[in-house]
Design a protein around this motif. Structure first.
Motif, PDB file in Angstrom:
ATOM      1  N   VAL A   1      -3.833 -12.500   7.977  1.00  0.00           N
ATOM      2  CA  VAL A   1      -4.082 -12.921   6.599  1.00  0.00           C
ATOM      3  C   VAL A   1      -4.590 -11.727   5.804  1.00  0.00           C
ATOM      4  O   VAL A   1      -5.636 -11.157   6.129  1.00  0.00           O
ATOM      5  CB  VAL A   1      -5.112 -14.065   6.529  1.00  0.00           C
ATOM      6  N   ALA A   2      -3.850 -11.347   4.791  1.00  0.00           N
ATOM      7  CA  ALA A   2      -4.265 -10.263   3.902  1.00  0.00           C
ATOM      8  C   ALA A   2      -3.775 -10.583   2.498  1.00  0.00           C
ATOM      9  O   ALA A   2      -3.075 -11.576   2.271  1.00  0.00           O
ATOM     10  CB  ALA A   2      -3.724  -8.918   4.389  1.00  0.00           C
ATOM     11  N   PHE A   3      -4.144  -9.723   1.567  1.00  0.00           N
ATOM     12  CA  PHE A   3      -3.796  -9.933   0.166  1.00  0.00           C
ATOM     13  C   PHE A   3      -3.499  -8.589  -0.484  1.00  0.00           C
ATOM     14  O   PHE A   3      -4.046  -7.560  -0.089  1.00  0.00           O
ATOM     15  CB  PHE A   3      -4.957 -10.574  -0.602  1.00  0.00           C
ATOM     16  N   MET A   4      -2.643  -8.621  -1.493  1.00  0.00           N
ATOM     17  CA  MET A   4      -2.511  -7.493  -2.392  1.00  0.00           C
ATOM     18  C   MET A   4      -2.953  -7.967  -3.764  1.00  0.00           C
ATOM     19  O   MET A   4      -2.543  -9.044  -4.223  1.00  0.00           O
ATOM     20  CB  MET A   4      -1.083  -6.973  -2.458  1.00  0.00           C
ATOM     21  N   ALA A   5      -3.792  -7.171  -4.409  1.00  0.00           N
ATOM     22  CA  ALA A   5      -4.332  -7.527  -5.716  1.00  0.00           C
ATOM     23  C   ALA A   5      -4.201  -6.340  -6.664  1.00  0.00           C
ATOM     24  O   ALA A   5      -4.199  -5.180  -6.234  1.00  0.00           O
ATOM     25  CB  ALA A   5      -5.800  -7.944  -5.594  1.00  0.00           C
ATOM     26  N   GLY A   6      -4.099  -6.652  -7.959  1.00  0.00           N
ATOM     27  CA  GLY A   6      -4.065  -5.586  -8.960  1.00  0.00           C
ATOM     28  C   GLY A   6      -2.932  -5.758  -9.946  1.00  0.00           C
ATOM     29  O   GLY A   6      -2.699  -6.861 -10.449  1.00  0.00           O
ATOM     30  N   ASN A   7      -2.208  -4.686 -10.204  1.00  0.00           N
ATOM     31  CA  ASN A   7      -1.192  -4.629 -11.250  1.00  0.00           C
ATOM     32  C   ASN A   7      -0.232  -5.817 -11.162  1.00  0.00           C
ATOM     33  O   ASN A   7       0.452  -6.001 -10.143  1.00  0.00           O
ATOM     34  CB  ASN A   7      -0.412  -3.324 -11.133  1.00  0.00           C
ATOM     35  N   PRO A   8      -0.137  -6.624 -12.205  1.00  0.00           N
ATOM     36  CA  PRO A   8       0.687  -7.844 -12.144  1.00  0.00           C
ATOM     37  C   PRO A   8       2.179  -7.586 -11.971  1.00  0.00           C
ATOM     38  O   PRO A   8       2.875  -8.386 -11.349  1.00  0.00           O
ATOM     39  CB  PRO A   8       0.377  -8.556 -13.464  1.00  0.00           C
ATOM     40  N   GLU A   9       2.688  -6.476 -12.516  1.00  0.00           N
ATOM     41  CA  GLU A   9       4.107  -6.175 -12.336  1.00  0.00           C
ATOM     42  C   GLU A   9       4.427  -5.886 -10.888  1.00  0.00           C
ATOM     43  O   GLU A   9       5.467  -6.309 -10.362  1.00  0.00           O
ATOM     44  CB  GLU A   9       4.504  -4.974 -13.202  1.00  0.00           C
ATOM     45  N   VAL A  10       3.535  -5.160 -10.221  1.00  0.00           N
ATOM     46  CA  VAL A  10       3.752  -4.835  -8.813  1.00  0.00           C
ATOM     47  C   VAL A  10       3.595  -6.093  -7.957  1.00  0.00           C
ATOM     48  O   VAL A  10       4.352  -6.314  -7.002  1.00  0.00           O
ATOM     49  CB  VAL A  10       2.782  -3.723  -8.357  1.00  0.00           C
ATOM     50  N   VAL A  11       2.614  -6.929  -8.291  1.00  0.00           N
ATOM     51  CA  VAL A  11       2.451  -8.199  -7.586  1.00  0.00           C
ATOM     52  C   VAL A  11       3.726  -9.035  -7.712  1.00  0.00           C
ATOM     53  O   VAL A  11       4.217  -9.609  -6.731  1.00  0.00           O
ATOM     54  CB  VAL A  11       1.228  -8.974  -8.122  1.00  0.00           C
ATOM     55  N   ALA A  12       4.286  -9.106  -8.903  1.00  0.00           N
ATOM     56  CA  ALA A  12       5.512  -9.872  -9.120  1.00  0.00           C
ATOM     57  C   ALA A  12       6.687  -9.288  -8.341  1.00  0.00           C
ATOM     58  O   ALA A  12       7.523 -10.036  -7.800  1.00  0.00           O
ATOM     59  CB  ALA A  12       5.838  -9.914 -10.614  1.00  0.00           C
ATOM     60  N   ALA A  13       6.754  -7.962  -8.258  1.00  0.00           N
ATOM     61  CA  ALA A  13       7.841  -7.316  -7.519  1.00  0.00           C
ATOM     62  C   ALA A  13       7.760  -7.649  -6.035  1.00  0.00           C
ATOM     63  O   ALA A  13       8.778  -7.960  -5.395  1.00  0.00           O
ATOM     64  CB  ALA A  13       7.800  -5.802  -7.739  1.00  0.00           C
ATOM     65  N   LEU A  14       6.540  -7.579  -5.474  1.00  0.00           N
ATOM     66  CA  LEU A  14       6.383  -7.912  -4.063  1.00  0.00           C
ATOM     67  C   LEU A  14       6.685  -9.395  -3.829  1.00  0.00           C
ATOM     68  O   LEU A  14       7.306  -9.763  -2.828  1.00  0.00           O
ATOM     69  CB  LEU A  14       4.973  -7.569  -3.581  1.00  0.00           C
ATOM     70  N   ALA A  15       6.260 -10.248  -4.754  1.00  0.00           N
ATOM     71  CA  ALA A  15       6.536 -11.685  -4.633  1.00  0.00           C
ATOM     72  C   ALA A  15       8.038 -11.944  -4.611  1.00  0.00           C
ATOM     73  O   ALA A  15       8.527 -12.772  -3.823  1.00  0.00           O
ATOM     74  CB  ALA A  15       5.875 -12.440  -5.778  1.00  0.00           C
ATOM     75  N   LYS A  16       8.788 -11.246  -5.457  1.00  0.00           N
ATOM     76  CA  LYS A  16      10.235 -11.431  -5.498  1.00  0.00           C
ATOM     77  C   LYS A  16      10.874 -11.025  -4.181  1.00  0.00           C
ATOM     78  O   LYS A  16      11.732 -11.745  -3.633  1.00  0.00           O
ATOM     79  CB  LYS A  16      10.830 -10.626  -6.652  1.00  0.00           C
ATOM     80  N   LEU A  17      10.455  -9.870  -3.645  1.00  0.00           N
ATOM     81  CA  LEU A  17      11.004  -9.413  -2.367  1.00  0.00           C
ATOM     82  C   LEU A  17      10.650 -10.386  -1.246  1.00  0.00           C
ATOM     83  O   LEU A  17      11.495 -10.771  -0.433  1.00  0.00           O
ATOM     84  CB  LEU A  17      10.491  -8.008  -2.051  1.00  0.00           C
ATOM     85  N   LYS A  18       9.376 -10.803  -1.205  1.00  0.00           N
ATOM     86  CA  LYS A  18       8.937 -11.702  -0.142  1.00  0.00           C
ATOM     87  C   LYS A  18       9.641 -13.062  -0.209  1.00  0.00           C
ATOM     88  O   LYS A  18       9.827 -13.719   0.819  1.00  0.00           O
ATOM     89  CB  LYS A  18       7.414 -11.902  -0.212  1.00  0.00           C
ATOM     90  N   SER A  19      10.057 -13.479  -1.397  1.00  0.00           N
ATOM     91  CA  SER A  19      10.749 -14.762  -1.515  1.00  0.00           C
ATOM     92  C   SER A  19      12.069 -14.751  -0.747  1.00  0.00           C
ATOM     93  O   SER A  19      12.564 -15.807  -0.351  1.00  0.00           O
ATOM     94  CB  SER A  19      10.993 -15.091  -2.986  1.00  0.00           C
ATOM     95  N   TYR A  20      12.633 -13.562  -0.527  1.00  0.00           N
ATOM     96  CA  TYR A  20      13.843 -13.431   0.272  1.00  0.00           C
ATOM     97  C   TYR A  20      13.538 -13.278   1.764  1.00  0.00           C
ATOM     98  O   TYR A  20      14.413 -13.490   2.602  1.00  0.00           O
ATOM     99  CB  TYR A  20      14.648 -12.208  -0.176  1.00  0.00           C
ATOM    100  N   LEU A  21      12.309 -12.902   2.102  1.00  0.00           N
ATOM    101  CA  LEU A  21      12.004 -12.490   3.472  1.00  0.00           C
ATOM    102  C   LEU A  21      11.195 -13.485   4.283  1.00  0.00           C
ATOM    103  O   LEU A  21      11.298 -13.509   5.507  1.00  0.00           O
ATOM    104  CB  LEU A  21      11.248 -11.143   3.448  1.00  0.00           C
ATOM    105  N   ASP A  22      10.339 -14.279   3.643  1.00  0.00           N
ATOM    106  CA  ASP A  22       9.477 -15.165   4.423  1.00  0.00           C
ATOM    107  C   ASP A  22       9.098 -16.392   3.623  1.00  0.00           C
ATOM    108  O   ASP A  22       9.308 -16.454   2.407  1.00  0.00           O
ATOM    109  CB  ASP A  22       8.215 -14.424   4.903  1.00  0.00           C
ATOM    110  N   TYR A  23       8.529 -17.364   4.324  1.00  0.00           N
ATOM    111  CA  TYR A  23       8.038 -18.591   3.696  1.00  0.00           C
ATOM    112  C   TYR A  23       6.520 -18.669   3.758  1.00  0.00           C
ATOM    113  O   TYR A  23       5.931 -19.736   3.690  1.00  0.00           O
ATOM    114  CB  TYR A  23       8.658 -19.820   4.366  1.00  0.00           C
TER     115      TYR A  23
END
Length: 391
Positions: A246-268
């Motif tokens: 269990v970990a988190f990434m926090a900070g710049n919202p554009e980067v958070v959104a980019a990681l969220a988009k990638l992860k939506s293809y990779l995991d649930y």
């Protein structure tokens, strides 16, 4: 068959020592393992109980959210507010990752492509080097000594790199060297990043493990940080929840959104009962990181004072769960791998060879504070017996 991404990976030198340790244990030897930084302390009991309870609810057996459920992201935002007085929007500035290694590696895929450049401290935790390399990016290593010297070296390397680096990787308190920095350093690096339009990625794995009154700063405390920085925070060491991932990434919202988009293809996402239990850990056991800190500081004191007594001088770390130890002069020519082999064979003490963290780590070994004071005392006695050339 050709495996293009992994064929060029160098041998993972830590497995050399681990294999020796396993072999000796099979033969009945009691090897004291101070090598792999695998926390031995239990996770918060109330989190364990909540995990069991949530796992019995069949609704939690379905796919979860790859970004993390809302209450989990809110718990992380609340933790940052009370610990570092950092305000985070849990909907846009926080994302859950399946451990910091997964999050960091996938973030590199979102940020970098073939031919891009990234600056990384040297020596370094291996994924900080190989995460960018897996994307095809060029890794430019920056020698890490003190924070002040590192900043100057980083600026110099940035100015003379072409193409200009898109990302700078940081991690303080640092693994393996245990180097620590203050908030002034964080402000300087944020100001530099804002001026030069470069993204800072800070791995805050040892956020809660600062000793002798030192409290590690979050990079997000720096003014303007969320314009140019993201930070990884993990429950692994702070709450001794290594296997929970269990970990988190926090900070710049554009980067958070980019990681969220990638992860939506990779995991649930992480298994939902683990997310629910993690909420309980952060919200209802806020004192747990302080308890972990006290235990690791006691172990640090036992190890460093013991090494001092036998003539092996090391600098007591101000942070992390490690001690970075220069190989004593009489044994320095052996190199870190052969010296680590000697320790495990003759002293029955396993440590990590410094070269495993990159060429800049050669000449050192890393002790992990994953045994109690009694076992550390046993290790010191064995080291005294086997290292006969110490003063």
């Amino acid at each position: 068959m050709e495996f293009r991404r992994i064929n060029n990976l160098p041998p993972y030198v830590f497995t050399i020592i681990d294999s020796l340790k396993v072999e000796m244990r099979r033969e009945g030897d009691d090897v004291i393992d101070l090598g792999f930084g695998n926390p031995d302390l239990p996770s918060p009991e109330l989190a364990v109980e909540k995990l069991a309870e949530a796992a019995h609810n069949s609704r939690n057996h379905r796919y979860s959210a790859s970004r993390g459920i809302p209450k989990l992201r809110k718990a992380l935002a609340d933790l940052y507010k009370r610990t570092w007085d950092v305000d985070l929007d849990p909907d846009t500035e926080v994302i859950n990752t399946i451990g910091a290694k997964e999050g960091f590696s996938h973030l590199m895929w979102a940020l970098l492509g073939a031919g891009d450049a990234v600056l990384v401290p040297a020596p370094s935790y291996p994924i900080h080097i190989f995460g960018p390399l897996f994307t095809g990016a060029n890794v430019r290593e920056v020698p890490l000594t003190t924070g002040e010297e590192f900043f100057d070296a980083l600026v110099d390397r940035f100015e003379y790199s072409w193409p200009r680096p898109r990302v700078i990787v940081l991690s303080f308190p640092h693994n393996p060297t245990t180097t620590c920095v203050d908030l002034d350093f964080m402000q300087r690096i944020v100001d530099f990043a804002r001026e030069h339009e470069v993204l800072l990625v800070h791995d805050f794995a040892y956020a809660d493990l600062g000793y002798d009154g030192y409290r590690p700063p979050s990079i997000l405390q720096a003014e303007g940080a969320k314009e140019v920085a993201v930070e990884f925070y993990s429950l692994t060491k702070s709450f001794s929840m290594a296997g929970w991932r269990v970990a988190f990434m926090a900070g710049n919202p554009e980067v958070v959104a980019a990681l969220a988009k990638l992860k939506s293809y990779l995991d649930y996402g992480t298994f939902q009962p683990i997310q629910i239990a993690s909420i309980i850990a952060m919200n209802e056991a806020p004192q747990y990181p302080s308890e972990m800190r006290e235990i690791y500081q006691s172990r640090r004191d036992a190890l460093c004072s013991g090494l001092h007594r036998i003539g092996w001088e090391v600098e007591p770390p101000r942070g992390t769960m490690f001690t970075w130890a220069p190989i004593p002069e009489p044994y320095r020519e052996m190199g870190s791998v052969e010296f680590a082999k000697k320790l495990v064979r003759e002293a029955k003490v396993a440590v990590s060879p410094g070269v495993g963290f990159g060429p800049g780590g050669e000449g050192n070994v890393r002790f992990a504070l994953i045994e109690n004071e009694h076992r550390i005392g046993q290790a010191i006695s064995s080291l005294r017996t086997s290292l006969t050339e110490l003063g």
